[in-house]
Write a protein that holds these residues in place. Structure first.
Motif, PDB file in Angstrom:
ATOM      1  N   LEU A 226       1.248  -1.179   0.398  1.00 35.88           N
ATOM      2  CA  LEU A 226       0.054  -0.047   0.549  1.00 35.88           C
ATOM      3  C   LEU A 226       1.402   0.702   0.013  1.00 35.88           C
ATOM      4  CD1 LEU A 226      -2.720  -1.361   2.752  1.00 35.88           C
ATOM      5  CD2 LEU A 226      -2.918  -1.161   0.081  1.00 35.88           C
ATOM      6  N   GLY A 227       2.147   1.039   0.720  1.00 40.30           N
ATOM      7  CA  GLY A 227       2.762   2.216   0.543  1.00 40.30           C
ATOM      8  C   GLY A 227       3.961   1.797   1.127  1.00 40.30           C
ATOM      9  N   SER A 228       4.952   2.978   0.500  1.00 41.06           N
ATOM     10  CA  SER A 228       6.490   2.632   1.561  1.00 41.06           C
ATOM     11  C   SER A 228       6.800   3.793   2.175  1.00 41.06           C
ATOM     12  CB  SER A 228       7.525   1.721   0.609  1.00 41.06           C
ATOM     13  OG  SER A 228       8.035   2.932  -0.489  1.00 41.06           O
ATOM     14  N   LYS A 229       8.217   3.999   2.720  1.00 39.45           N
ATOM     15  CA  LYS A 229       8.431   5.409   3.169  1.00 39.45           C
ATOM     16  C   LYS A 229       9.717   5.526   4.092  1.00 39.45           C
ATOM     17  CE  LYS A 229       7.279   7.915   6.836  1.00 39.45           C
ATOM     18  NZ  LYS A 229       7.485  10.262   6.204  1.00 39.45           N
ATOM     19  N   LEU A 230      11.100   5.976   3.718  1.00 38.41           N
ATOM     20  CA  LEU A 230      12.597   5.608   3.828  1.00 38.41           C
ATOM     21  C   LEU A 230      12.637   6.691   4.878  1.00 38.41           C
ATOM     22  CD1 LEU A 230      13.321   4.464   0.588  1.00 38.41           C
ATOM     23  CD2 LEU A 230      12.871   2.867   2.582  1.00 38.41           C
ATOM     24  N   ALA A 231      14.028   6.173   5.358  1.00 37.01           N
ATOM     25  CA  ALA A 231      14.397   7.684   6.306  1.00 37.01           C
ATOM     26  C   ALA A 231      15.348   7.781   6.725  1.00 37.01           C
ATOM     27  CB  ALA A 231      13.620   7.870   7.022  1.00 37.01           C
ATOM     28  N   THR A 232      16.423   8.950   6.532  1.00 41.36           N
ATOM     29  CA  THR A 232      17.188   8.918   7.077  1.00 41.36           C
ATOM     30  C   THR A 232      17.769  10.034   7.950  1.00 41.36           C
ATOM     31  OG1 THR A 232      17.861   9.846   5.311  1.00 41.36           O
ATOM     32  CG2 THR A 232      18.743   7.215   5.186  1.00 41.36           C
ATOM     33  N   SER A 233      19.492   9.944   9.482  1.00 38.84           N
ATOM     34  CA  SER A 233      19.412  10.760   9.499  1.00 38.84           C
ATOM     35  C   SER A 233      20.637  10.481   9.992  1.00 38.84           C
ATOM     36  CB  SER A 233      18.479  10.623  11.191  1.00 38.84           C
ATOM     37  OG  SER A 233      18.730  12.086  11.795  1.00 38.84           O
ATOM     38  N   PHE A 234      21.687  11.152   9.636  1.00 42.39           N
ATOM     39  CA  PHE A 234      23.275  10.376   9.687  1.00 42.39           C
ATOM     40  C   PHE A 234      23.850  10.603  11.409  1.00 42.39           C
ATOM     41  CE2 PHE A 234      28.304  11.241  10.418  1.00 42.39           C
ATOM     42  CZ  PHE A 234      27.947  10.450   9.416  1.00 42.39           C
ATOM     43  N   SER A 235      24.365   9.354  11.591  1.00 41.10           N
ATOM     44  CA  SER A 235      24.611   9.234  12.992  1.00 41.10           C
ATOM     45  C   SER A 235      25.862   8.272  12.563  1.00 41.10           C
ATOM     46  CB  SER A 235      23.948   8.298  13.646  1.00 41.10           C
ATOM     47  OG  SER A 235      24.591   7.511  14.655  1.00 41.10           O
ATOM     48  N   ASN A 236      26.931   8.222  14.007  1.00 37.17           N
ATOM     49  CA  ASN A 236      28.191   7.756  13.773  1.00 37.17           C
ATOM     50  C   ASN A 236      27.964   6.710  14.655  1.00 37.17           C
ATOM     51  OD1 ASN A 236      30.348   8.668  12.063  1.00 37.17           O
ATOM     52  ND2 ASN A 236      30.231  10.887  13.022  1.00 37.17           N
ATOM     53  N   ASN A 237      26.652   6.088  15.444  1.00 35.39           N
ATOM     54  CA  ASN A 237      26.755   5.338  16.402  1.00 35.39           C
ATOM     55  C   ASN A 237      27.032   3.513  15.917  1.00 35.39           C
ATOM     56  OD1 ASN A 237      26.625   6.966  18.518  1.00 35.39           O
ATOM     57  ND2 ASN A 237      24.565   7.339  18.491  1.00 35.39           N
ATOM     58  N   ILE A 238      26.500   3.074  15.036  1.00 36.73           N
ATOM     59  CA  ILE A 238      27.025   2.516  14.102  1.00 36.73           C
ATOM     60  C   ILE A 238      27.794   3.103  12.887  1.00 36.73           C
ATOM     61  CG2 ILE A 238      25.770  -0.069  13.676  1.00 36.73           C
ATOM     62  CD1 ILE A 238      23.325   1.384  14.465  1.00 36.73           C
ATOM     63  N   ARG A 239      28.767   2.835  13.686  1.00 35.34           N
ATOM     64  CA  ARG A 239      30.288   2.994  11.944  1.00 35.34           C
ATOM     65  C   ARG A 239      30.760   1.361  11.834  1.00 35.34           C
ATOM     66  NH1 ARG A 239      31.695   8.222  10.324  1.00 35.34           N
ATOM     67  NH2 ARG A 239      33.613   7.736   8.893  1.00 35.34           N
ATOM     68  N   ASN A 240      30.981   1.444  10.298  1.00 28.75           N
ATOM     69  CA  ASN A 240      32.883   0.728   9.869  1.00 28.75           C
ATOM     70  C   ASN A 240      33.369   1.204   9.080  1.00 28.75           C
ATOM     71  OD1 ASN A 240      33.557  -1.587   8.769  1.00 28.75           O
ATOM     72  ND2 ASN A 240      32.282  -2.885   8.846  1.00 28.75           N
ATOM     73  N   ASN A 241      34.559   1.760   9.753  1.00 29.77           N
ATOM     74  CA  ASN A 241      35.399   2.251   8.806  1.00 29.77           C
ATOM     75  C   ASN A 241      36.479   1.478   7.156  1.00 29.77           C
ATOM     76  OD1 ASN A 241      34.914   4.643  10.123  1.00 29.77           O
ATOM     77  ND2 ASN A 241      35.995   4.793  11.258  1.00 29.77           N
ATOM     78  N   ALA A 242      35.868   0.448   7.408  1.00 29.18           N
ATOM     79  CA  ALA A 242      36.454  -0.696   6.405  1.00 29.18           C
ATOM     80  C   ALA A 242      36.026   0.084   4.761  1.00 29.18           C
ATOM     81  CB  ALA A 242      36.854  -1.789   6.829  1.00 29.18           C
ATOM     82  N   GLY A 243      37.105   0.126   3.814  1.00 29.63           N
ATOM     83  CA  GLY A 243      36.821   0.772   2.606  1.00 29.63           C
ATOM     84  C   GLY A 243      38.019   0.704   1.579  1.00 29.63           C
ATOM     85  N   PHE A 244      37.975   0.997   0.522  1.00 26.76           N
ATOM     86  CA  PHE A 244      38.613   0.442  -0.479  1.00 26.76           C
ATOM     87  C   PHE A 244      40.321   2.684   0.083  1.00 26.76           C
ATOM     88  CE2 PHE A 244      38.693   4.639  -3.750  1.00 26.76           C
ATOM     89  CZ  PHE A 244      37.611   5.181  -3.342  1.00 26.76           C
ATOM     90  N   LEU A 245      39.802   2.860   0.453  1.00 27.28           N
ATOM     91  CA  LEU A 245      40.929   4.147   1.214  1.00 27.28           C
ATOM     92  C   LEU A 245      41.898   3.375   2.083  1.00 27.28           C
ATOM     93  CD1 LEU A 245      38.984   7.386   1.647  1.00 27.28           C
ATOM     94  CD2 LEU A 245      40.719   6.173  -0.741  1.00 27.28           C
ATOM     95  N   SER A 246      41.498   2.510   3.137  1.00 27.94           N
ATOM     96  CA  SER A 246      41.815   1.893   4.353  1.00 27.94           C
ATOM     97  C   SER A 246      43.394   1.674   4.253  1.00 27.94           C
ATOM     98  CB  SER A 246      41.633   0.899   4.586  1.00 27.94           C
ATOM     99  OG  SER A 246      39.671   0.956   4.778  1.00 27.94           O
ATOM    100  N   ARG A 247      43.852   0.966   2.790  1.00 32.70           N
ATOM    101  CA  ARG A 247      45.797   0.461   2.464  1.00 32.70           C
ATOM    102  C   ARG A 247      45.775   1.616   2.131  1.00 32.70           C
ATOM    103  NH1 ARG A 247      47.292  -0.399  -3.094  1.00 32.70           N
ATOM    104  NH2 ARG A 247      45.483   0.777  -3.727  1.00 32.70           N
ATOM    105  N   CYS A 248      45.621   2.873   1.901  1.00 33.99           N
ATOM    106  CA  CYS A 248      45.964   4.161   1.403  1.00 33.99           C
ATOM    107  C   CYS A 248      46.557   4.868   2.357  1.00 33.99           C
ATOM    108  CB  CYS A 248      45.740   4.888   0.300  1.00 33.99           C
ATOM    109  SG  CYS A 248      45.011   3.665  -1.217  1.00 33.99           S
ATOM    110  N   GLU A 249      45.418   4.414   4.057  1.00 31.88           N
ATOM    111  CA  GLU A 249      45.892   5.612   5.077  1.00 31.88           C
ATOM    112  C   GLU A 249      46.656   4.271   5.470  1.00 31.88           C
ATOM    113  OE1 GLU A 249      41.408   5.222   6.382  1.00 31.88           O
ATOM    114  OE2 GLU A 249      41.147   7.511   5.651  1.00 31.88           O
ATOM    115  N   ASP A 250      47.284   3.828   5.551  1.00 29.31           N
ATOM    116  CA  ASP A 250      47.931   2.827   6.277  1.00 29.31           C
ATOM    117  C   ASP A 250      47.599   2.038   7.339  1.00 29.31           C
ATOM    118  OD1 ASP A 250      50.218   2.495   4.053  1.00 29.31           O
ATOM    119  OD2 ASP A 250      51.141   4.716   5.100  1.00 29.31           O
TER     120      ASP A 250
END
Ligand code: COA
Length: 374
Positions: A226-250
């Motif tokens: 009947l309907g869908s509803k999405l919402a986002t609001s930025f928070s650092n309280n759940i986070r994972n910093n792994a990414g393609f820059l991790s290697r370049c940040e040593d």
């Protein structure tokens, strides 16, 4: 505009189970070894001794009693404490794709659809095995879907509901006759099994959902969206910093922030009211009240969170029949949780019954779908 329905769902269960007792025994053995091998530094006050985990705490704090995982031996090995997977050649089906093909094939069969009926595959999960080529395109090919397109998306624990909104809109607008959404979650690979605060939280699973036009749906368990509803609001309280820059940040892959990190108490406090309000507003926008909803299939992260959201929605405790819980058996399976609840607890309802599928998690992100049994 076409009317869109969820015409089938399916569940791939990972092959191994870990009980809380097994998990705590392995963790405590790791703690014993850590403390013994660092005894001098601990006595000198340079290092804090690790504290043991407990089955009672886990069950009381989370409601989780066990979880399914893709690899058990690696997780329970105190020297390793992470799953061990054999690398696969490019010509072999990837691990995440393998789970999704199993779940996706079952969902299509349950919907009475063949590969020729599907115009899009969305692989939506909180972690993708690689950046490209998209897992969804590999899954599309493995399922024999020759037409249409596939793409990956990640909105953490809300990946499935956000993907369902895209699928529903594609069907409504006729850009796809039917869409297959798959959620292969290998949470065991992003969990810090050495971290007492969260080592019990996650499990592995894959769910799949078929969305199609109401006019073509033939399954006995079809739910009109009947309907869908999405919402986002930025928070650092759940986070994972792994990414393609991790290697370049040593960065060292063993750095704690290269895996799932959370401020569990803050998440609990902030997300519950957001989720309850989101659902209430979503229902109101459709002229509905929470008391008219026969069943809530909520995200499955923590039992107390679901109980609190249920109370906020209904003004009283929700019964297990109104807001079923699957996290005791599966633990938190990220985006798949609300879909497992739907899959396990939807066939018993009657035509005309109303339901809400709702996810909440990192971002923060919240996604809801209001559905009516067709
Ligand atoms: N075994 C035994 N004791 C433990 C423990 C363990 N595994 N982990 C923590 N404790 C202890 C803590 O040291 C603390 O002790 P203290 O009171 O002496 O300081 C106590 O138990 C409470 O710890 P806390 O982390 O505050 O627990 P909690 O009640 O907040 O429960 C969570 C922890 C993670 C289960 C809960 O915060 C939660 O579920 N939050 C929401 C998580 C969520 O939904 N995340 C989304 C992920 S997608």
């Amino acid at each position: 505009m076409h009317r869109a329905v969820i015409s089938a769902s399916s569940l791939y269960t990972a092959p191994h189970t870990i009980s809380n007792a097994e998990l705590v025994a392995a963790y405590n053995s790791y703690v014993g070894e850590f403390n013994a091998s660092n005894a001098a530094r601990i006595v000198a006050g340079e290092l804090a001794a690790l504290e043991e985990s407990s089955v009672d705490f886990i069950e009381k704090a989370s409601g989780i009693t066990r979880r399914y995982v893709m690899d058990k031996a690696g997780v329970l090995d105190p020297q390793r404490m992470r799953p061990k997977f054999a690398p696969r050649a490019n010509a072999q089906l990837s691990l995440q794709a393998e789970m999704a093909v199993a779940a996706g094939g079952e969902a299509l069969a349950a919907a009475g659809k063949s590969a020729g009926d599907v115009d899009a595959v969305i692989c939506a999960a909180s972690n993708m095995q690689r950046p490209y080529p998209a897992m969804a395109i590999e899954i599309q090919r493995a399922l024999g879907i020759r037409q249409g397109h596939g793409f990956d998306m990640n909105v953490a624990c809300s990946s499935a509901t956000f993907a369902l909104e895209l699928a529903v809109n594609a069907v409504r607008c006729d850009s796809a006759r039917s869409v297959l959404v798959v959620n292969p979650e290998i949470c065991s690979a992003h969990l810090a099994w050495q971290d007492r605060d969260c080592h019990f939280i996650f499990g592995d699973v894959c769910t799949a959902v078929v969305v199609e036009k109401r006019a073509t749906a033939t399954s006995a368990n079809a739910w009109e969206v009947l309907g869908s509803k999405l919402a986002t609001s930025f928070s650092n309280n759940i986070r994972n910093n792994a990414g393609f820059l991790s290697r370049c940040e040593d960065r060292d892959p063993a750095d704690r922030d290269q895996l799932f990190v959370q401020e569990g108490r803050k998440v609990f406090k902030e997300v519950c009211p957001m989720a309850a309000e989101h659902i209430t507003h979503h229902l109101a926008s459709l002229g509905l009240a929470p008391t008219q909803v026969r069943r809530f299939w909520l995200h499955q992260a923590n039992l107390a969170m679901n109980q609190l959201i249920g109370r906020r929605l209904l003004g009283r405790d929700a019964t297990a029949d109104e807001a079923p819980v699957i996290l005791d058996e599966f633990a938190n399976t990220a985006s798949a949780g609300s879909i497992i609840a739907f899959h396990r607890h939807s066939t018993d309802l009657a035509a005309g019954d109303l339901g809400v599928i709702c996810s909440f998690g990192a971002g923060y992100s919240i996604g809801s779908l209001v559905v009516r049994k067709y």
